[in-house]
Motif scaffolding. Structure first.
Motif, mmCIF file in Angstrom:
data_model
loop_
_atom_site.group_PDB
_atom_site.id
_atom_site.type_symbol
_atom_site.label_atom_id
_atom_site.label_comp_id
_atom_site.label_asym_id
_atom_site.label_seq_id
_atom_site.Cartn_x
_atom_site.Cartn_y
_atom_site.Cartn_z
ATOM 1 N N SER A 115 16.890 -13.760 -9.626
ATOM 2 C CA SER A 115 16.901 -11.794 -8.684
ATOM 3 C C SER A 115 16.439 -12.260 -7.705
ATOM 4 O O SER A 115 16.036 -11.607 -7.121
ATOM 5 C CB SER A 115 15.418 -11.729 -9.591
ATOM 6 N N GLU A 116 16.904 -13.593 -6.435
ATOM 7 C CA GLU A 116 16.473 -13.443 -5.312
ATOM 8 C C GLU A 116 16.646 -12.337 -4.499
ATOM 9 O O GLU A 116 16.599 -12.238 -4.097
ATOM 10 C CB GLU A 116 17.823 -14.810 -5.049
ATOM 11 N N ALA A 117 17.663 -11.184 -5.056
ATOM 12 C CA ALA A 117 17.949 -10.144 -4.196
ATOM 13 C C ALA A 117 16.724 -9.157 -3.935
ATOM 14 O O ALA A 117 16.507 -8.533 -3.302
ATOM 15 C CB ALA A 117 18.912 -9.079 -4.849
ATOM 16 N N LEU A 118 15.526 -9.754 -5.044
ATOM 17 C CA LEU A 118 14.250 -9.211 -5.078
ATOM 18 C C LEU A 118 13.691 -9.113 -2.628
ATOM 19 O O LEU A 118 13.097 -8.063 -2.769
ATOM 20 C CB LEU A 118 13.666 -9.262 -5.974
ATOM 21 N N VAL A 119 13.887 -10.066 -2.859
ATOM 22 C CA VAL A 119 13.496 -10.034 -1.227
ATOM 23 C C VAL A 119 13.539 -9.734 -0.482
ATOM 24 O O VAL A 119 13.133 -9.019 0.144
ATOM 25 C CB VAL A 119 14.105 -12.048 -1.791
ATOM 26 N N ALA A 120 15.062 -9.130 -0.225
ATOM 27 C CA ALA A 120 15.948 -8.188 0.647
ATOM 28 C C ALA A 120 15.233 -6.860 -0.207
ATOM 29 O O ALA A 120 15.511 -6.112 0.746
ATOM 30 C CB ALA A 120 17.326 -8.530 0.472
ATOM 31 N N SER A 121 14.834 -6.726 -1.200
ATOM 32 C CA SER A 121 14.400 -4.850 -1.326
ATOM 33 C C SER A 121 13.001 -4.739 -0.778
ATOM 34 O O SER A 121 13.100 -3.252 -0.633
ATOM 35 C CB SER A 121 14.293 -4.980 -2.534
ATOM 36 N N CYS A 122 12.499 -5.781 -0.326
ATOM 37 C CA CYS A 122 10.966 -5.544 0.609
ATOM 38 C C CYS A 122 11.424 -5.090 1.686
ATOM 39 O O CYS A 122 11.522 -5.712 2.966
ATOM 40 C CB CYS A 122 9.844 -6.393 -0.209
ATOM 41 N N TYR A 166 8.880 -5.119 3.539
ATOM 42 C CA TYR A 166 7.634 -5.075 4.363
ATOM 43 C C TYR A 166 7.531 -6.936 4.495
ATOM 44 O O TYR A 166 6.678 -7.067 4.742
ATOM 45 C CB TYR A 166 6.260 -4.667 3.643
ATOM 46 N N GLY A 167 8.040 -7.240 3.763
ATOM 47 C CA GLY A 167 8.889 -8.872 3.571
ATOM 48 C C GLY A 167 7.812 -9.746 2.815
ATOM 49 O O GLY A 167 7.495 -11.080 2.932
ATOM 50 N N ALA A 168 7.298 -8.780 1.717
ATOM 51 C CA ALA A 168 6.235 -9.469 0.972
ATOM 52 C C ALA A 168 6.676 -9.924 -0.331
ATOM 53 O O ALA A 168 5.772 -10.432 -1.321
ATOM 54 C CB ALA A 168 5.372 -7.834 0.748
ATOM 55 N N ILE A 169 8.341 -9.890 -0.517
ATOM 56 C CA ILE A 169 8.688 -10.942 -1.773
ATOM 57 C C ILE A 169 9.270 -12.092 -1.109
ATOM 58 O O ILE A 169 10.147 -11.904 -0.568
ATOM 59 C CB ILE A 169 9.782 -9.918 -2.157
ATOM 60 N N PHE A 170 8.774 -13.519 -2.327
ATOM 61 C CA PHE A 170 9.442 -14.417 -1.647
ATOM 62 C C PHE A 170 10.434 -15.166 -2.522
ATOM 63 O O PHE A 170 9.467 -14.600 -4.104
ATOM 64 C CB PHE A 170 7.994 -15.816 -1.799
#
Length: 298
Positions: free
Chosen positions: A124-131, A133-137
């Motif tokens: 689910s690497e797309a989750l990183v771009a969904s935020c 605020y840049g809060a997902i790594f």
């Protein structure tokens, strides 16, 4: 020092959650009280690095991720400088884009905390771009997306607040029920309101723009004390601030909105001086604003 045991948390989390009446939680940060000690950032690392808190979160890598991070911003320039500190973490949004991006992997608890399920977050690497605020790594080694959990494992084990809040020595970071912070929230701001995510992290006393300068009598080679300062907004000529230079010739006009301004500097025996400032992008600092005396008739 960590005061929770991973095995105890895993054993008791479901039972504890069932007993606890869930109420919506919020974070409130008072930036006037933050001294940039980074205790919150260190405490987060101490709690989550090399320790798995399943089913809440897998271990955080030693490097490359900061689920709680304090950014330092230096504003102005010497000799007029301000340093601001801004803590960042997951905003636990009511309208969380990460949930929309991966509803099978991300969920929002009844207390408002948003969690990424470590077992369902693979690929689910797309989750990183969904935020926004840049809060997902992205944890390359484990192949999962990760972020702040609000230390939900500790809350379910009886803690009143996450580790970052517990470690704050100045009281800048607070955590609790939404009703408890109702008056503070009414005065607070959120990050990126234009994103429309309805975040549950609020900021008090978020810094605004400033103009700072030293007024100098260039002919006498000395600072000018007691000069009157009037600041107008250029668009409507409204006077937004009045002040006077101090014994060092300095003046600070703070709490300004991003806009374009015109300043007038006046004092008996000197020529009136005007200057324009554009605060649309950043603060303005003038180390030496030259003030000239009225010419003496020969």
């Amino acid at each position: 020092m960590r005061r929770a045991d991973p095995e105890m948390v895993r054993r008791n989390c479901e039972q504890q959650s069932a007993k606890t009446e869930m109420r919506m939680k919020v974070f409130v940060f008072d930036l006037d009280k933050c001294n940039g000690c980074h205790n919150c950032q260190v405490a987060c690392k101490d709690e989550h690095c090399d320790t798995s808190w399943l089913p809440y979160a897998a271990e955080q890598p030693d490097t490359g991720q900061f689920w709680c991070k304090v950014d330092e911003e230096v504003c102005g320039k010497v000799p007029h400088v301000r340093v601001h500190y801004l803590p960042h973490l997951c905003n636990h949004c009511d309208n969380a884009p990460c949930i929309a991006a991966a509803p099978d992997a991300v969920s929002k608890r009844e207390d408002g905390i948003v969690l990424i399920d470590p077992k369902s977050a693979h690929n689910s690497e797309a989750l990183v771009a969904s935020c926004p605020y840049g809060a997902i790594f992205w944890n390359e080694e484990l192949g999962i997306a990760q972020k702040c959990t609000g230390c939900a494992h500790l809350l379910d084990d009886g803690w009143k607040e996450p580790r970052c809040v517990d470690a704050c020595c100045t009281g800048a970071l607070r955590f609790g029920e939404e009703e408890e912070f109702e008056s503070a929230i009414a005065q607070a701001e959120v990050l990126m309101p234009e994103a429309g995510t309805a975040p549950r992290v609020y900021y008090l006393n978020k810094p605004k723009r400033f103009i700072a300068m030293t007024v100098v009598d260039i002919e006498a080679d000395e600072v000018v004390e007691g000069a009157d300062i009037v600041l107008q907004r250029i668009s409507d000529e409204e006077v937004v601030a009045r002040s006077m230079t101090d014994e060092f010739g300095d003046v600070w006009l703070e709490g300004l909105e991003p806009d374009r301004y015109r300043m007038w500097i006046r004092k008996g025996g000197y020529l009136d001086l005007s200057a324009e400032f554009d605060l649309s992008e950043k603060d303005c600092s003038v180390p030496e604003m030259r003030f000239y005396r009225v010419p003496t008739a020969v």
